[in-house]
Write a protein that holds these residues in place. Structure first.
Motif, mmCIF file in Angstrom:
data_model
loop_
_atom_site.group_PDB
_atom_site.id
_atom_site.type_symbol
_atom_site.label_atom_id
_atom_site.label_comp_id
_atom_site.label_asym_id
_atom_site.label_seq_id
_atom_site.Cartn_x
_atom_site.Cartn_y
_atom_site.Cartn_z
ATOM 1 N N ILE A 178 0.824 -1.206 0.000
ATOM 2 C CA ILE A 178 0.000 0.000 0.000
ATOM 3 C C ILE A 178 0.857 1.255 0.000
ATOM 4 N N VAL A 179 0.362 2.293 -0.683
ATOM 5 C CA VAL A 179 0.814 3.673 -0.486
ATOM 6 C C VAL A 179 -0.430 4.465 -0.123
ATOM 7 N N PHE A 180 -0.317 5.239 0.951
ATOM 8 C CA PHE A 180 -1.487 5.841 1.579
ATOM 9 C C PHE A 180 -1.233 7.306 1.860
ATOM 10 N N ASN A 181 -2.190 8.143 1.513
ATOM 11 C CA ASN A 181 -2.151 9.572 1.795
ATOM 12 C C ASN A 181 -3.400 9.919 2.590
ATOM 13 N N GLY A 182 -3.229 10.353 3.836
ATOM 14 C CA GLY A 182 -4.395 10.744 4.612
ATOM 15 C C GLY A 182 -4.277 10.391 6.072
ATOM 16 N N GLU A 183 -5.416 10.447 6.747
ATOM 17 C CA GLU A 183 -5.510 10.075 8.153
ATOM 18 C C GLU A 183 -6.807 9.304 8.370
ATOM 19 N N ILE A 184 -6.716 8.198 9.097
ATOM 20 C CA ILE A 184 -7.905 7.443 9.494
ATOM 21 C C ILE A 184 -8.147 7.765 10.970
ATOM 22 N N TYR A 185 -9.189 8.519 11.253
ATOM 23 C CA TYR A 185 -9.382 9.033 12.598
ATOM 24 C C TYR A 185 -9.873 7.968 13.577
ATOM 25 N N ASN A 186 -10.468 6.928 13.063
ATOM 26 C CA ASN A 186 -10.929 5.846 13.953
ATOM 27 C C ASN A 186 -10.003 4.630 13.899
ATOM 28 N N PHE A 187 -8.738 4.843 13.521
ATOM 29 C CA PHE A 187 -7.850 3.687 13.343
ATOM 30 C C PHE A 187 -7.555 2.983 14.668
ATOM 31 N N ARG A 188 -7.550 3.715 15.777
ATOM 32 C CA ARG A 188 -7.262 3.070 17.051
ATOM 33 C C ARG A 188 -8.389 2.125 17.460
ATOM 34 N N GLU A 189 -9.628 2.535 17.217
ATOM 35 C CA GLU A 189 -10.756 1.647 17.503
ATOM 36 C C GLU A 189 -10.723 0.424 16.595
ATOM 37 N N LEU A 190 -10.428 0.661 15.305
ATOM 38 C CA LEU A 190 -10.336 -0.457 14.364
ATOM 39 C C LEU A 190 -9.210 -1.404 14.752
ATOM 40 N N ARG A 191 -8.105 -0.855 15.167
ATOM 41 C CA ARG A 191 -6.969 -1.687 15.581
ATOM 42 C C ARG A 191 -7.333 -2.527 16.805
ATOM 43 N N ALA A 192 -8.006 -1.912 17.777
ATOM 44 C CA ALA A 192 -8.397 -2.652 18.982
ATOM 45 C C ALA A 192 -9.308 -3.820 18.628
ATOM 46 N N ASP A 193 -10.233 -3.600 17.700
ATOM 47 C CA ASP A 193 -11.123 -4.687 17.270
ATOM 48 C C ASP A 193 -10.329 -5.806 16.609
ATOM 49 N N LEU A 194 -9.361 -5.431 15.783
ATOM 50 C CA LEU A 194 -8.545 -6.438 15.104
ATOM 51 C C LEU A 194 -7.677 -7.206 16.099
ATOM 52 N N GLU A 195 -7.117 -6.503 17.067
ATOM 53 C CA GLU A 195 -6.293 -7.170 18.074
ATOM 54 C C GLU A 195 -7.119 -8.134 18.915
ATOM 55 N N ALA A 196 -8.394 -7.784 19.120
ATOM 56 C CA ALA A 196 -9.268 -8.669 19.894
ATOM 57 C C ALA A 196 -9.511 -9.985 19.168
ATOM 58 N N THR A 197 -9.290 -9.998 17.839
ATOM 59 C CA THR A 197 -9.472 -11.230 17.061
ATOM 60 C C THR A 197 -8.143 -11.961 16.839
ATOM 61 N N GLY A 198 -7.066 -11.451 17.483
ATOM 62 C CA GLY A 198 -5.786 -12.143 17.392
ATOM 63 C C GLY A 198 -4.775 -11.523 16.459
ATOM 64 N N GLU A 199 -5.115 -10.409 15.798
ATOM 65 C CA GLU A 199 -4.160 -9.773 14.888
ATOM 66 C C GLU A 199 -3.053 -9.086 15.689
#
Length: 647
Positions: free
Chosen positions: A70-91
């Motif tokens: 990926i090459v990405f330009n921007g900001e994901i403002y809810n990335f911490r919530e998304l990350r927490a959900d992913l970590e809860a599934t073992g990521e």
């Protein structure tokens, strides 16, 4: 916030570095390229480090588990919530960037992950499992991505000038698009002055395989399709207050200092009020133009100073003389990529350059408030239609003719009357699009060289807007329909384009809390009666901010960017106009009718009409041609605005 570029097709890998170098101003902190010769895919990135400043945030970034890049330009403002959900599934994650969250989301959910994102972005992701390249833009079109298909394959970049490095731009001008730059001062619908070169539209995505676009779709669902809210006045005021505060707080996330624009208007003042709750020492920035402004334009500076004192925030001013602005206007268009006939981008560039000198990388902007809550004069004019729209067409035609006559006699008031009644004899639906016109189609064609004007005889300037109106649900009020046009076109194709280009020229990321996904969704479901009451614009928003801001700021009249354009054309720019738009130069370019352009300039100088912005539009197109057609973006990059005042 960064710059991205790349290709899929038969291109030399060395092209990636040249594309990245062309947009180096977008990412002064880091750079990288990635290329797969078997897949014929290349990605390039320039990084402005905002979140996760460590090498773990380097791009292009590869998902070690799935292989996507990926090459990405921007900001994901809810990335911490998304990350927490992913970590809860073992990521598990190696770093702390939102870019890495995107990679993991894609591996788990594919293209469906787009609907989970609340942020501003343009990114490209190559998936080895499908051998396809995904290019996507955020829901409101805040971050740009240009693309083209050519004989060698598919290319994309954050800025048009990077595409010029690829050879995939054939150089043929799109006269229909150029006619819209004349008619609107910007081009609605994502077309650019070059045939075959487009800008991704809000909420749009592409799938590319074998160097060809195999799918193009809207991944975001229109918020106008949702049922209107059934709430009373008190609840509406409270929810507007809560929605704006939440959006501002959400967009304060950063690993670097965050500052703010402060113009002294309601929108930027509200953003600063809620931002200082999170960061009491927030630094604010504004522009001081002195006293020389066009008649009828209110000086913003005293209001900005008043707000800064009232809120107790530090404010820095950049002093710019009209002669300096006029000089920079000539050089602005190489950076803009598109011939947008508006001096307002200079305001963004000056303020961002000042903020950068103070060590700021992120600025909060009040852009979008008018487009959500109804803040433009044309919205009041639309409401006033109830007093005359019932008249038969011949009577409305006389009304239009009277307004045109008054404009020729009384410049200020007459101009506003002509804007209100200039399309009075059109149908109700077409009048909505007419409010965005600066010059109507007939006058545009008269300015063009005869062969071009004739070829566009059947071209409707409003076609993109009318096509979009046809997709909106029935039952929307006229105000809702014009706000839909504001958000879809005036924001995405004008305000956001120049804000991105000029802020990134200074190495600054601009965030727009009013365009937070949740706030947009709520605002578009809010009944029109709460937004516009009589001639009072943004009524519910003003009520929501009464506990925080001075009444003189909340209820001040709407004003635009205070550039003395009309004075420039008779002063600092007069010789430039005469030289650049001389009959011989106009004839040599071959786009415009020399006699029509000369007549336009003469009528404006004699005071018979106010054609200042139309003259600027013609100038812009010529300056753009000099940068992108004549020089083919060769050495013009260093002749533009990049690297000036920014170091």
């Amino acid at each position: 916030m960064c710059g991205i570029a790349g290709f899929q097709g038969d291109f030399d890998p060395s092209l990636l570095r040249r594309m990245a170098d062309t947009i180096a101003h977008r990412g002064p902190d880091d750079s990288g390229v990635w290329h797969s010769r078997p897949a014929k895919v290349g990605l390039a990135h320039r990084r402005l480090s905002i979140i996760d400043l460590s090498p773990a945030g380097h791009q292009p970034m590869i998902d070690k588990a799935g292989g996507a890049v990926i090459v990405f330009n921007g900001e994901i403002y809810n990335f911490r919530e998304l990350r927490a959900d992913l970590e809860a599934t073992g990521e598990e994650f190696r770093g702390h960037s939102d870019t890495e969250v995107l990679l993991v989301l894609y591996r788990r959910y594919g293209e469906a992950m787009l609907t989970m994102l609340n942020g501003i972005f343009a990114f490209a992701m190559w998936d080895p499992a499908t051998d396809a390249l995904l290019l996507a833009c955020d829901a409101m079109g805040v971050k740009p991505a240009y693309f083209a298909e050519g004989r060698q394959g598919f290319v994309f970049a954050s800025e048009l000038k990077a595409l010029m490095r690829t050879g995939a731009v054939n150089g043929h001008l799109d006269m229909a698009a150029l006619s819209r730059y004349l008619g609107f001062l910007w081009s609605p619908g994502g077309a650019t002055p070059f045939k075959g070169v487009h800008r991704l539209q809000p909420g749009e995505a592409l799938s590319v395989k074998g160097g060809r676009i195999i799918r193009r779709w809207q991944w975001v669902r229109s918020t106008w399709a949702e049922a209107p809210l059934d709430i009373d006045v008190g609840e509406a005021i409270q929810r507007v207050h809560d929605g704006v505060r939440t959006a501002v707080r959400r967009q304060m996330v950063a690993d670097v200092p965050v500052g703010a624009f402060l113009s002294g208007g309601l929108d930027s003042s509200a953003v600063v009020q809620f931002a200082r709750e999170q960061a009491p020492d927030i630094q604010c920035f504004t522009i001081n133009l002195g006293t020389l402004q066009d008649p009828g334009v209110t000086d913003d500076l005293p209001y900005a100073q008043q707000v800064a004192r009232h809120l107790g925030v530090a404010m820095h001013e950049i002093h710019v003389s009209p002669s300096e602005m006029a000089r920079d206007l000539v050089r602005m268009f190489a950076q803009l990529d598109e011939p947008l006939a508006d001096p307002a981008p200079l305001n963004v560039w000056y303020i961002c350059s000042l903020a950068r000198r103070y060590g700021i990388k992120v600025l909060l902007s009040g852009a979008g408030g008018d487009d959500l809550f109804s803040g433009y004069r044309r919205h009041v004019a639309l409401r006033m239609e109830r007093y005359w729209a019932w008249m038969p067409t011949p009577s409305r035609r006389l009304l239009r003719q009277l307004a045109a006559y008054l404009e020729s006699q009384y410049r200020g008031l007459g101009w506003r009357l002509n804007k209100a009644f200039g399309h009075a004899d059109w149908s109700a639906e077409r009048r909505l699009t007419g409010y965005f016109h600066w010059t109507d189609g007939a006058h545009v064609r008269q300015l063009l060289a005869p062969d071009h004007g004739g070829a566009l005889a059947g071209e409707d300037l409003s076609a993109p807007l009318e096509a979009y109106l046809a997709t909106l649900p029935r039952g929307l009020s006229p105000l809702q329909r014009i706000l839909a046009l504001e958000q879809r076109f005036f924001l995405a194709d004008h305000n956001l384009v120049y804000t991105d280009k000029m802020s990134m020229a200074a190495g600054i990321e601009v965030r727009v809390p009013f365009l937070d996904n949740d706030l947009v969704r709520f605002a578009n479901r809010l009944p029109s009666k709460f937004k516009l009451r009589g001639a009072t614009t943004k009524w519910v928003f003003k009520k929501a901010m009464e506990p925080y801001l001075p009444s003189t700021v909340i209820h001040r009249s709407k004003t635009g960017f205070g550039s003395p354009l009309r004075m420039w054309l008779r002063g600092e720019l007069k010789q430039i106009v005469d030289d650049t738009l001389s009959p011989s130069c106009v004839r040599r370019r071959g786009l415009f009718d020399p006699q029509a352009v000369a007549r336009l300039i003469a009528d404006d100088r004699a005071g018979r009409i106010d054609a200042s912005y139309t003259i600027l539009a013609v100038l812009c197109i010529e300056w753009w041609c000099q940068a992108f057609v004549d020089n083919a973006w060769g050495n013009s990059r260093r002749d533009g605005m990049i690297a000036q005042k920014v170091a």
